[in-house]
Design a protein around this motif. Structure first.
Motif, PDB file in Angstrom:
ATOM      1  N   GLY A 196     -43.340 -54.530  21.317  1.00  0.00           N
ATOM      2  CA  GLY A 196     -42.221 -55.005  20.183  1.00  0.00           C
ATOM      3  C   GLY A 196     -40.863 -54.008  20.344  1.00  0.00           C
ATOM      4  O   GLY A 196     -40.077 -54.949  20.522  1.00  0.00           O
ATOM      5  N   SER A 197     -41.198 -52.739  20.930  1.00  0.00           N
ATOM      6  CA  SER A 197     -40.017 -51.991  20.665  1.00  0.00           C
ATOM      7  C   SER A 197     -39.586 -52.124  22.376  1.00  0.00           C
ATOM      8  O   SER A 197     -38.320 -52.000  22.086  1.00  0.00           O
ATOM      9  N   ARG A 198     -40.222 -52.299  23.115  1.00  0.00           N
ATOM     10  CA  ARG A 198     -40.187 -52.649  24.723  1.00  0.00           C
ATOM     11  C   ARG A 198     -38.751 -54.154  24.740  1.00  0.00           C
ATOM     12  O   ARG A 198     -37.793 -54.253  25.107  1.00  0.00           O
ATOM     13  N   PHE A 199     -39.912 -55.414  24.132  1.00  0.00           N
ATOM     14  CA  PHE A 199     -38.673 -56.194  24.113  1.00  0.00           C
ATOM     15  C   PHE A 199     -37.413 -56.196  23.392  1.00  0.00           C
ATOM     16  O   PHE A 199     -36.552 -56.368  23.981  1.00  0.00           O
ATOM     17  N   GLY A 200     -37.519 -55.218  21.916  1.00  0.00           N
ATOM     18  CA  GLY A 200     -36.417 -55.499  21.487  1.00  0.00           C
ATOM     19  C   GLY A 200     -35.204 -54.470  22.365  1.00  0.00           C
ATOM     20  O   GLY A 200     -35.048 -54.703  22.075  1.00  0.00           O
ATOM     21  N   ALA A 201     -35.610 -53.842  22.679  1.00  0.00           N
ATOM     22  CA  ALA A 201     -34.157 -52.462  23.813  1.00  0.00           C
ATOM     23  C   ALA A 201     -34.587 -53.737  24.672  1.00  0.00           C
ATOM     24  O   ALA A 201     -32.983 -53.754  24.784  1.00  0.00           O
ATOM     25  N   TYR A 202     -35.120 -54.652  25.337  1.00  0.00           N
ATOM     26  CA  TYR A 202     -34.997 -54.381  26.178  1.00  0.00           C
ATOM     27  C   TYR A 202     -33.992 -56.100  25.745  1.00  0.00           C
ATOM     28  O   TYR A 202     -32.273 -56.629  26.341  1.00  0.00           O
ATOM     29  N   ALA A 203     -34.058 -56.720  24.956  1.00  0.00           N
ATOM     30  CA  ALA A 203     -33.059 -57.947  24.605  1.00  0.00           C
ATOM     31  C   ALA A 203     -31.908 -57.504  23.990  1.00  0.00           C
ATOM     32  O   ALA A 203     -31.025 -57.778  24.080  1.00  0.00           O
ATOM     33  N   VAL A 204     -31.571 -56.423  23.549  1.00  0.00           N
ATOM     34  CA  VAL A 204     -30.093 -56.313  23.478  1.00  0.00           C
ATOM     35  C   VAL A 204     -29.186 -55.589  24.733  1.00  0.00           C
ATOM     36  O   VAL A 204     -28.137 -55.457  24.693  1.00  0.00           O
ATOM     37  N   GLU A 205     -30.002 -55.220  25.554  1.00  0.00           N
ATOM     38  CA  GLU A 205     -29.625 -55.118  27.283  1.00  0.00           C
ATOM     39  C   GLU A 205     -29.478 -55.912  27.721  1.00  0.00           C
ATOM     40  O   GLU A 205     -28.277 -55.886  28.488  1.00  0.00           O
ATOM     41  N   LEU A 206     -30.076 -57.060  27.761  1.00  0.00           N
ATOM     42  CA  LEU A 206     -29.432 -58.712  28.373  1.00  0.00           C
ATOM     43  C   LEU A 206     -27.887 -59.457  27.409  1.00  0.00           C
ATOM     44  O   LEU A 206     -27.364 -59.736  28.205  1.00  0.00           O
ATOM     45  N   LEU A 207     -27.786 -58.562  25.896  1.00  0.00           N
ATOM     46  CA  LEU A 207     -26.951 -59.831  24.799  1.00  0.00           C
ATOM     47  C   LEU A 207     -25.543 -58.301  25.917  1.00  0.00           C
ATOM     48  O   LEU A 207     -24.358 -58.935  25.736  1.00  0.00           O
ATOM     49  N   LEU A 208     -25.481 -56.981  25.748  1.00  0.00           N
ATOM     50  CA  LEU A 208     -24.638 -55.969  26.645  1.00  0.00           C
ATOM     51  C   LEU A 208     -24.276 -56.379  27.925  1.00  0.00           C
ATOM     52  O   LEU A 208     -23.237 -56.841  28.701  1.00  0.00           O
ATOM     53  N   ASP A 209     -25.834 -56.743  28.896  1.00  0.00           N
ATOM     54  CA  ASP A 209     -24.720 -58.189  30.261  1.00  0.00           C
ATOM     55  C   ASP A 209     -24.645 -59.254  30.215  1.00  0.00           C
ATOM     56  O   ASP A 209     -24.103 -60.186  31.007  1.00  0.00           O
TER      57      ASP A 209
END
Ligand SMILES: Nc1ncnc2c1ncn2[C@@H]1O[C@H](COP(=O)(O)OP(=O)(O)OP(=O)(O)O)[C@@H](O)[C@H]1O
Ligand SMILES: O=P(O)(O)OC[C@H]1O[C@](O)(CO)[C@@H](O)[C@@H]1O
Ligand SMILES: [Mg+2]
Length: 319
Positions: free
Chosen positions: A264-277
């Protein structure tokens, strides 16, 4: 992008809270404003959208369920409902939305992307029925809960030399039944992905009886049939007493395992990075312990394969 939002949708799953916490904290770390939407797509339509601060996600990483509540929304299936949701997000200046949920929730996220909101999906369902990722949030916890309960049933099954039929969740997917069956040493596993002949099951129980084996555990995915129907069907081939146990929603609750909190922690942070990309209409995925993203459409237009070697192994090991 300055403002993003997060929601949980479909059946809840242990570890959703870890993902919400990660989205909020990673978002704030990246200088974004993060909004929480309550009650999934229903809350998006009804404007239940609130700005979240670091402290709003304190003390939730270890809790099952979802702090943002979940829902299945009929209205969101209509274009009118979807337009309302988009208007509410646009009014607040929110450009990106992270949807934590199952395949149905992914379809909703794709619609929002078509309507101009950047969306990222995070796979969360105890069913682990989402293609394109090895695991979904909540699956590991549910699997461990089921195995724990089957262990308890085994104690009494052995003492009374009985056959138990244990019905587990999974409408279209046998992932939980298959792996719980192997982990708990069940003699028989029924999954929706493959046909199991009742006459074969009866024959296995009969040959076990002849070898002096008196108890038997049958793990049944709910999508195949009910435990009651299974018992009636089995009774046509063999005259034994059965007991039924429908595990129900206990499987969806409880505190998340370490594995689900990490996921959950890894997916959550990664999802934010994807939006920023600048990504949209994609979902997070894990394979070989690495984060990837996959197109949402390719996920929900595909059925997740099950591993037939696990089925075969459980048969070989539980004669
Ligand atoms: N085709 C679709 N278009 C738009 N929205 C959809 C669509 N399918 C589902 N949704 C929305 O997503 C919500 C959740 O979907 P669903 O009930 O299928 O759960 P899920 O996300 O698949 O989770 P799970 O199956 O694990 O409970 C639905 O109530 C609906 O609001
Ligand atoms: O809680 P509800 O709406 O009855 O949904 C139950 C379904 O949700 C799931 O738990 C997935 O979230 C399925 O395994 C089950 O069939
Ligand atoms: Mg689903």
């Amino acid at each position: 992008m300055r403002k993003i939002a997060v929601l949980t949708s479909g059946g809840d799953a242990p570890g959703m809270n870890a993902a919400i916490r990660a989205v909020v904290r990673k978002g704030i770390f990246e200088n974004l404003e993060v909004y929480g939407v309550s009650h999934g797509y229903e809350g998006l339509i009804n404007n239940q959208i609130k700005k979240m601060e670091l402290g709003d996600v304190g003390d939730i990483i270890h809790r099952g369920g979802t702090k943002l509540y979940s829902a299945r929304s009929e209205e969101f299936l209509t274009l009118a409902g979807q337009n309302k949701a988009v208007a509410n997000l646009k009014n607040l200046g929110i450009e990106g939305l992270i949807v934590i949920g199952g395949d149905g929730s992914y379809r909703g996220a794709s619609r929002l992307s078509e309507l101009g909101i950047k969306t990222i999906g995070i796979p969360a369902t105890i069913d682990n029925d989402i293609a394109g990722t090895n695991e979904t949030i909540g699956y590991d916890t549910a699997l461990n809960t089921i195995v724990d309960m089957i262990d308890k049933i085994r104690d009494t099954a052995t003492s009374h030399e009985r056959t138990f039929i244990i019905e587990v969740m999974g409408r279209d997917s046998g992932q939980l039944a298959l792996n719980a069956g192997l982990a708990a040493g069940a003699e028989t596993i029924f999954i929706p992905e493959r046909q199991t002949k009742m006459s074969d099951v009866a024959a296995r129980i009969q040959s076990g009886l002849e070898r002096g084996k008196k108890h038997s555990l049958i793990v049944l995915a709910e999508g195949v049939m009910s435990a009651e129907s299974c018992s009636l069907e089995l009774g046509k081939y063999i005259n034994i007493e059965t007991r039924l146990s429908v595990l129900g929603h206990i499987q969806r609750g409880g505190k998340p395992t370490a594995k689900d909190r990490v996921l959950g922690s890894r997916f959550g942070a990664y999802a934010v990075e994807l939006l920023l990309d600048g990504q949209t209409d994609v979902g997070t995925s894990i394979k070989d312990d690495k984060m990837y993203f996959v197109e949402l459409k390719s996920v929900y237009n595909q059925k997740k394969n099950y591993d037939s070697s696990i089925y075969q192994l459980s048969k070989e090991l539980s004669i």
